[in-house]
Design an enzyme around this catalytic site. Sequence first.
Site, PDB file in Angstrom:
ATOM      1  N   ASP A  47       0.848  -1.207   0.000  1.00  0.00           N
ATOM      2  CA  ASP A  47       0.000   0.000   0.000  1.00  0.00           C
ATOM      3  C   ASP A  47       0.876   1.247   0.000  1.00  0.00           C
ATOM      4  OD1 ASP A  47       0.935  -0.122   2.589  1.00  0.00           O
ATOM      5  OD2 ASP A  47      -1.023   0.098   3.553  1.00  0.00           O
ATOM      6  N   SER A  48       2.209   1.046   0.027  1.00  0.00           N
ATOM      7  CA  SER A  48       3.150   2.152  -0.202  1.00  0.00           C
ATOM      8  C   SER A  48       2.897   2.759  -1.581  1.00  0.00           C
ATOM      9  CB  SER A  48       4.600   1.665  -0.081  1.00  0.00           C
ATOM     10  OG  SER A  48       4.807   0.473  -0.810  1.00  0.00           O
ATOM     11  N   ASP A  86      -0.990  -6.353  -0.513  1.00  0.00           N
ATOM     12  CA  ASP A  86      -1.058  -5.692   0.791  1.00  0.00           C
ATOM     13  C   ASP A  86      -2.482  -5.189   1.004  1.00  0.00           C
ATOM     14  OD1 ASP A  86      -0.120  -4.661   3.136  1.00  0.00           O
ATOM     15  OD2 ASP A  86       1.047  -3.035   2.238  1.00  0.00           O
ATOM     16  N   LYS A 116      -1.194  -9.888   2.530  1.00  0.00           N
ATOM     17  CA  LYS A 116      -0.447  -9.505   3.741  1.00  0.00           C
ATOM     18  C   LYS A 116      -1.230  -8.406   4.427  1.00  0.00           C
ATOM     19  CE  LYS A 116       2.499  -6.071   4.171  1.00  0.00           C
ATOM     20  NZ  LYS A 116       2.296  -4.810   4.899  1.00  0.00           N
ATOM     21  N   GLU A 118      -1.278  -5.744   8.134  1.00  0.00           N
ATOM     22  CA  GLU A 118      -0.593  -5.275   9.338  1.00  0.00           C
ATOM     23  C   GLU A 118      -1.408  -5.728  10.547  1.00  0.00           C
ATOM     24  OE1 GLU A 118       0.184  -1.034   8.994  1.00  0.00           O
ATOM     25  OE2 GLU A 118       1.115  -1.296   7.032  1.00  0.00           O
ATOM     26  N   GLU A 185       9.307  -5.056  10.161  1.00  0.00           N
ATOM     27  CA  GLU A 185       9.625  -3.699   9.677  1.00  0.00           C
ATOM     28  C   GLU A 185      10.139  -2.832  10.821  1.00  0.00           C
ATOM     29  OE1 GLU A 185       6.618  -1.690   7.346  1.00  0.00           O
ATOM     30  OE2 GLU A 185       7.840   0.146   7.257  1.00  0.00           O
TER      31      GLU A 185
HETATM   32  O1  KIV Z   1       3.432  -1.079   1.649  1.00  0.00           O
HETATM   33  C1  KIV Z   1       4.569  -1.538   1.769  1.00  0.00           C
HETATM   34  O2  KIV Z   1       5.443  -1.359   0.902  1.00  0.00           O
HETATM   35  C2  KIV Z   1       4.847  -2.308   2.977  1.00  0.00           C
HETATM   36  C3  KIV Z   1       6.278  -2.608   3.310  1.00  0.00           C
HETATM   37  C4  KIV Z   1       6.952  -1.360   3.771  1.00  0.00           C
HETATM   38  C5  KIV Z   1       6.376  -3.707   4.282  1.00  0.00           C
HETATM   39  O3  KIV Z   1       3.955  -2.649   3.688  1.00  0.00           O
END
Ligand code: KIV
Length: 285
Positions: A47-48, A86, A116, A118, A185
């Site tokens: 989600d980055s 994510d 994935k 959090e 992380e």
């Molecule tokens: O969104 C992302 O790129 C992430 C990583 C920083 C683990 O969740």
Amino acid sequence: MNQEKHTVRTIQEMKDRSEIITMLTAYDYPIAKQINDAGIDMILVGDSAAMVVHGHPNTLTATMDMMVLHCAAVARACTRTMVIADMPFGSFQYSVEETMRNAARFVTEAKVDGVKFEATPNHIEKTRAIVQMGIAVMGHVGLHPQAVGALGGLKVQGKSIETARKVVSEALALQEAGAFAIIFEAVPAKLSAYVTKKLRVPTISIGGGPGCSGQLLVTYDVLGMFDTFTPTFAKKFTNLNKLIKDTFLQYRQEVLDRKFPGEEHSYGMSDEVMEVIEKEFGKSK
Ligand code: KIV
């Protein structure tokens, strides 16, 4: 290079053989194809994307529709690399049922290989439910960027007894709930190495030090795409920012100087056709 598509089984086998697992983020087809062809084992469609592709200040604005679109583009490129979606903020915080539906969207619409999220202790039940649906789940402990508001910034996690205990207990609970791997992380290297030895499943470090089973970075950090802030744990392996800037400046200059396009970048036509056109429409000035 092994051409077989990675699965939870092959990733676990890598850990069992003490082979380091490589992972990068990707958000689109061309970069995902390069990552796949370079032999990187896993891609996280993070989600980055909200920050590095869409220009938002944090990851909270990523939506399911945005993430499904990015994931589908990435998955189309990956014949060998395992693709993990994510789950964005708001897609897994409510009911178990809604979390399951959102996880299923990633698999059916985007065709990813796993999801994935959090997950805090409140989400262990959701991890278990998604795994029971048959979807591979990757856990994520330490710094949770989606909790930036509550944390008061993106800070290393696990330096105090209280936060170290949280990292260890969450990782153990995620493994017990069926997570096939866990991202660490911004966790002190000593703590990640300690948990890695305690766990059966692989650990993937992004700021978790060298003692994890694998390494992950945000691809735009690796490529040096931005000349502004990069986190302590990121390394610029090249300076694409400068290369792209110089390329655009050169393009602009060549267009202004009428050097581009030249004959080699233009289509020709016969004089005969031109003569007919000029006869019909008159000569141009
Ligand atoms: O969104 C992302 O790129 C992430 C990583 C920083 C683990 O969740």
